[in-house]
Design a protein around this motif. Structure first.
Motif, PDB file in Angstrom:
ATOM      1  N   GLN A 101     -42.158 -13.366   0.489  1.00 40.90           N
ATOM      2  CA  GLN A 101     -42.888 -12.107   0.432  1.00 40.90           C
ATOM      3  C   GLN A 101     -42.654 -11.282   1.691  1.00 40.90           C
ATOM      4  O   GLN A 101     -42.277 -11.812   2.739  1.00 40.90           O
ATOM      5  CB  GLN A 101     -44.383 -12.353   0.243  1.00 40.90           C
ATOM      6  CG  GLN A 101     -45.067 -13.064   1.392  1.00 40.90           C
ATOM      7  CD  GLN A 101     -46.561 -13.263   1.136  1.00 40.90           C
ATOM      8  OE1 GLN A 101     -47.089 -12.904   0.090  1.00 40.90           O
ATOM      9  NE2 GLN A 101     -47.257 -13.839   2.092  1.00 40.90           N
ATOM     10  N   ARG A 114     -44.755  -6.320  -7.472  1.00 39.23           N
ATOM     11  CA  ARG A 114     -45.288  -5.391  -6.461  1.00 39.23           C
ATOM     12  C   ARG A 114     -46.709  -4.998  -6.849  1.00 39.23           C
ATOM     13  O   ARG A 114     -46.983  -4.642  -8.006  1.00 39.23           O
ATOM     14  CB  ARG A 114     -44.424  -4.132  -6.379  1.00 39.23           C
ATOM     15  CG  ARG A 114     -43.026  -4.310  -5.742  1.00 39.23           C
ATOM     16  CD  ARG A 114     -42.031  -4.779  -6.770  1.00 39.23           C
ATOM     17  NE  ARG A 114     -40.683  -4.936  -6.213  1.00 39.23           N
ATOM     18  CZ  ARG A 114     -39.625  -4.246  -6.656  1.00 39.23           C
ATOM     19  NH1 ARG A 114     -39.741  -3.344  -7.614  1.00 39.23           N
ATOM     20  NH2 ARG A 114     -38.435  -4.470  -6.122  1.00 39.23           N
ATOM     21  N   SER A 167     -45.317  -7.317  -1.740  1.00 40.30           N
ATOM     22  CA  SER A 167     -44.031  -7.370  -2.433  1.00 40.30           C
ATOM     23  C   SER A 167     -43.565  -8.817  -2.385  1.00 40.30           C
ATOM     24  O   SER A 167     -43.215  -9.338  -1.322  1.00 40.30           O
ATOM     25  CB  SER A 167     -43.007  -6.447  -1.754  1.00 40.30           C
ATOM     26  OG  SER A 167     -41.747  -6.535  -2.388  1.00 40.30           O
ATOM     27  N   LEU A 215     -40.133   1.106  -0.493  1.00 43.94           N
ATOM     28  CA  LEU A 215     -41.393   0.558  -0.987  1.00 43.94           C
ATOM     29  C   LEU A 215     -42.125   1.572  -1.862  1.00 43.94           C
ATOM     30  O   LEU A 215     -42.730   1.211  -2.880  1.00 43.94           O
ATOM     31  CB  LEU A 215     -42.282   0.124   0.177  1.00 43.94           C
ATOM     32  CG  LEU A 215     -41.805  -1.122   0.934  1.00 43.94           C
ATOM     33  CD1 LEU A 215     -42.643  -1.337   2.190  1.00 43.94           C
ATOM     34  CD2 LEU A 215     -41.884  -2.360   0.037  1.00 43.94           C
TER      35      LEU A 215
END
Length: 314
Positions: free
Chosen positions: A205, A128, A190, A98
């Motif tokens: 998501q 993102r 995300s 991430l």
């Protein structure tokens, strides 16, 4: 006797059989004409309603994508994030992935990924960003246990601008400039958008450590493709559009052109769409099974202000 009666005032004679038959034929003709007008008006009204729903779906789908892409790369008070040497997974789930994904606010491919079962020939795109509303602020969502949140340091003793990304809110300890008040906390988002086999625009998501089941957003979206505006010289302006960025170009995407085809939800009798559409620089021929549905191509270009804005030259 009878002829005298015909001359009597007030005596009435009925219609003959021929007159009745002529009147019936004329009535039937008029009724058929009125029926044809009614059927035609009803058919026209039905087509207008179907087309109206198609236009509404197309515009709504574009609006959804535009709103999402316009916020891509928003990281609260943080600036541009480091770009990793390799692309992160399209659907990152770990803290390390991430963090790497923050350097790639948008990322797309053409079908075939483990977290998004997109329709063959239709693109999908990962977006993102952080939520635009800090957790705990009035009117904003509260912290969501188990989900990733980020916090940006402002205190001089905490490397101002540094970012913490944690799924455990107790580990978000950065402070504001006064070095006393906790810095705002934003949920990390995300999301992946694509068209499924049922011709629906859907979204999955990151929810905790996994991606949620696809949520249908708009019906009647037949195909969606993207072209990406690449800034090759760092001045925030698009230098070239391409549907297939290289690995090195994904971090330089400053605009996205969204193109989609929305179709009526019901077929039109006698209609046969044999056209070939050009969408994102590639041709698209309507499959035989759905050629009786009317459709329209919609397109818009969205500038990624959070990415391009940081590159603007003074």
């Amino acid at each position: 006797m009878n002829s005298r009666r015909l001359g009597v005032p007030g005596f009435q004679r009925g219609f003959s059989l021929v007159e009745i038959m002529v009147a019936m034929v004329l009535g039937i003709v008029i009724l058929l004409a009125v029926s044809e007008v009614f059927i035609s008006n009803s058919r026209t009204r039905g087509e207008i309603e179907k087309t109206g729903r198609q236009i509404e779906n197309g515009i709504y789908a574009l609006g959804l994508m535009e709103d999402e892409l316009a916020n891509a790369g928003f990281w609260g008070e943080a600036g541009a994030q480091p770009v990793s040497a390799t692309l992160p997974p399209l659907c990152p789930t770990t803290e390390t992935d991430l963090i790497d994904a923050m350097g790639y606010p948008v990322q797309g491919e053409l079908s075939g990924t483990s977290c998004a079962n997109s329709k063959t020939g239709s693109d999908f795109i990962a977006v993102r960003r952080a939520s635009t509303c800090a957790a705990g602020v009035s009117g904003c969502a509260a912290l969501l246990a188990g989900s990733f949140h980020l916090q940006v340091a402002a205190c001089q003793s905490e490397s101002p601008g540094a970012v913490l990304l944690k799924s455990n809110s107790a580990q978000l300890t950065y402070r504001q400039r006064n070095c006393t008040t906790a810095a705002p906390i934003y949920r990390f988002l995300s999301r992946v958008y694509y068209v499924n086999a049922s011709d629906e625009l859907v979204r999955t998501q990151l929810d905790g450590s996994v991606y949620s089941a696809a949520t249908a957003l708009v019906d009647g979206i037949e195909i969606m493709r993207f072209e990406y505006g690449i800034d090759t010289d760092g001045d925030s302006e698009v230098d070239v559009f391409t549907a297939t960025p290289t690995t090195a170009q994904w971090s330089d995407v400053v605009a996205v052109k969204v193109s989609l085809i929305a179709r009526n939800l019901e077929a039109t009798a006698g209609y046969d769409d044999t056209r070939t559409y050009t969408i994102a620089g590639a041709s698209y021929t309507v499959p035989t099974a759905v050629r009786s549905f009317k459709r329209q191509l919609y397109s818009t270009t969205v500038h990624l202000r959070n990415v391009a804005g940081r590159r603007e030259q003074p």
